[in-house]
Design a protein around this motif. Structure first.
Motif, mmCIF file in Angstrom:
data_model
loop_
_atom_site.group_PDB
_atom_site.id
_atom_site.type_symbol
_atom_site.label_atom_id
_atom_site.label_comp_id
_atom_site.label_asym_id
_atom_site.label_seq_id
_atom_site.Cartn_x
_atom_site.Cartn_y
_atom_site.Cartn_z
ATOM 1 N N LEU A 41 -24.499 4.681 6.149
ATOM 2 C CA LEU A 41 -23.441 5.028 7.092
ATOM 3 C C LEU A 41 -23.836 4.453 8.437
ATOM 4 N N VAL A 42 -22.895 3.792 9.109
ATOM 5 C CA VAL A 42 -23.173 3.143 10.396
ATOM 6 C C VAL A 42 -22.244 3.702 11.456
ATOM 7 N N LEU A 43 -22.810 4.002 12.607
ATOM 8 C CA LEU A 43 -22.033 4.345 13.799
ATOM 9 C C LEU A 43 -22.245 3.240 14.822
ATOM 10 N N GLN A 44 -21.176 2.471 15.103
ATOM 11 C CA GLN A 44 -21.280 1.399 16.088
ATOM 12 C C GLN A 44 -21.199 1.990 17.486
ATOM 13 N N GLN A 66 -30.426 -0.068 15.733
ATOM 14 C CA GLN A 66 -30.623 -1.505 15.559
ATOM 15 C C GLN A 66 -29.577 -2.244 16.385
ATOM 16 N N THR A 67 -29.976 -3.384 16.923
ATOM 17 C CA THR A 67 -29.040 -4.212 17.678
ATOM 18 C C THR A 67 -28.637 -5.413 16.830
ATOM 19 N N PRO A 72 -25.025 -2.688 19.335
ATOM 20 C CA PRO A 72 -25.994 -1.725 18.791
ATOM 21 C C PRO A 72 -25.346 -0.755 17.808
ATOM 22 N N ILE A 73 -26.146 -0.270 16.883
ATOM 23 C CA ILE A 73 -25.668 0.700 15.883
ATOM 24 C C ILE A 73 -26.738 1.767 15.656
#
Length: 324
Positions: A41-44, A66-67, A72-73
């Motif tokens: 799951l990614v939150l930008q 992480q960029t 960034p996320i």
């Protein structure tokens, strides 16, 4: 192979491939497949938080900032594919918490805090629920914690709550320490002191003994341990979501697992009585004679009566000490 009945089906393994969760979502959530075919799951984010908050360290999850070229996320990656169904539940719960936020920073705080709440789910929690005695003890400490939150605020009160970590005192503040004892209201008028350090003096601090009755009752009366904890969680989510992370860590240290069923036990709690522990307070305290250790004894509440102090007196001392 990713099952077709999951949100990650159709995403390409071997690279970072993503799909937006919902066009109507307030924040930028994405289902993702990482280069090793792990689902995530990614939150930008617009910006990385500064300073970066502490992130959960779980056995079967990787949680990192992480960029990427697109910005960034924060990502939550599942490392054990056997947990896929549970992981999807976790992801949806994390997103639901984040969607309640009014700002991106708050959404990030809520997402991290909710992930901590699931720490037992994917690293393996205790196999058994807390015993009745452990439930009573935890409820007693939470009652005092709520009082301290009302005076000091959630974060300072949680920082002071040292009981779950195994410290000699249940609460350690700048100028005061508090030891909490929960007992059955109908039991003999004694409390159990389990070692010589619980009522030992702490240089430069006042020591208080808090005693409260925690009694098991039949439905529909009282509340379960889970309901007691939910009350505090809901309050933190509304007033100070950034404190949820520390709250969850304390509960983990105390042995509470949200997945355990506590519906068989319902409790009612009395307001705590406080006592100031002075030189002439009845106790066996360190240092004790050489060769003795782990001294436990019963303390008569009648002997503590001359040392009773109301909450207002303790509250005044706490406020004055915190100002120094």
């Amino acid at each position: 192979m990713i099952p077709t009945n999951t949100p990650w089906s159709g995403l390409e393994a071997g690279k970072v491939d993503t799909r937006r969760v919902s066009a109507s979502a307030r924040w930028n959530w994405f289902w993702a497949v990482m280069p090793r075919a792990d689902v995530a799951l990614v939150l930008q984010l617009s910006d990385l938080p500064n300073p970066a908050p502490e992130l959960p360290k779980l056995r079967n999850l990787e949680i990192r900032f992480q960029t990427l070229p697109g910005g960034p996320i924060l990502y939550v990656r599942l490392k054990d594919s056997a947990q896929l169904e549970l992981f999807e539940t976790l992801c949806r719960d994390v997103m639901a918490a984040g969607e309640l936020a009014e700002t991106e920073a708050e959404a990030l705080e809520r997402a991290i805090g909710r992930t901590f709440r699931w720490h037992y789910l994917l690293r393996g929690g205790k196999s058994e629920a807390l015993s009745e005695e452990s439930q009573k003890g935890l409820i007693g400490e939470i009652e005092v914690l709520k009082l301290l939150m009302s005076v000091l605020g959630p974060k300072p009160a949680l920082t002071a709550w040292t009981g779950p970590s195994g410290a000699p005192k249940d609460f350690e503040l700048k100028g005061d320490c508090i030891e909490v004892k929960a007992r059955r209201g109908a039991s003999q008028p004694f409390i159990k002191i389990t070692n010589e350090f619980q009522l030992a003096e702490v240089p430069g601090r006042r020591l208080w003994l808090g005693v409260l009755a925690v009694d098991k009752v039949q439905p529909p009366h009282g509340r379960t341990l889970t309901e007691q904890i939910k009350e505090v969680t809901d309050m933190l989510e509304q007033s100070e979501p950034s404190a949820i992370l520390e709250w969850d860590l304390h509960l983990a240290d105390a042995g509470f697992d949200i997945l355990h069923d506590y519906s068989a036990w319902r409790w009612i709690v009395s307001p705590p009585d406080f006592h100031i522990v002075t030189d002439d307070f009845p106790r066996i305290a360190a240092p004790i004679p050489l060769g003795l250790s782990s001294v436990s004894y019963s303390l008569a509440l009648s002997a503590c009566a001359p040392f009773r102090a109301d909450w207002c007196a303790l509250q005044t001392n706490l406020i004055e000490a915190e100002k120094l």
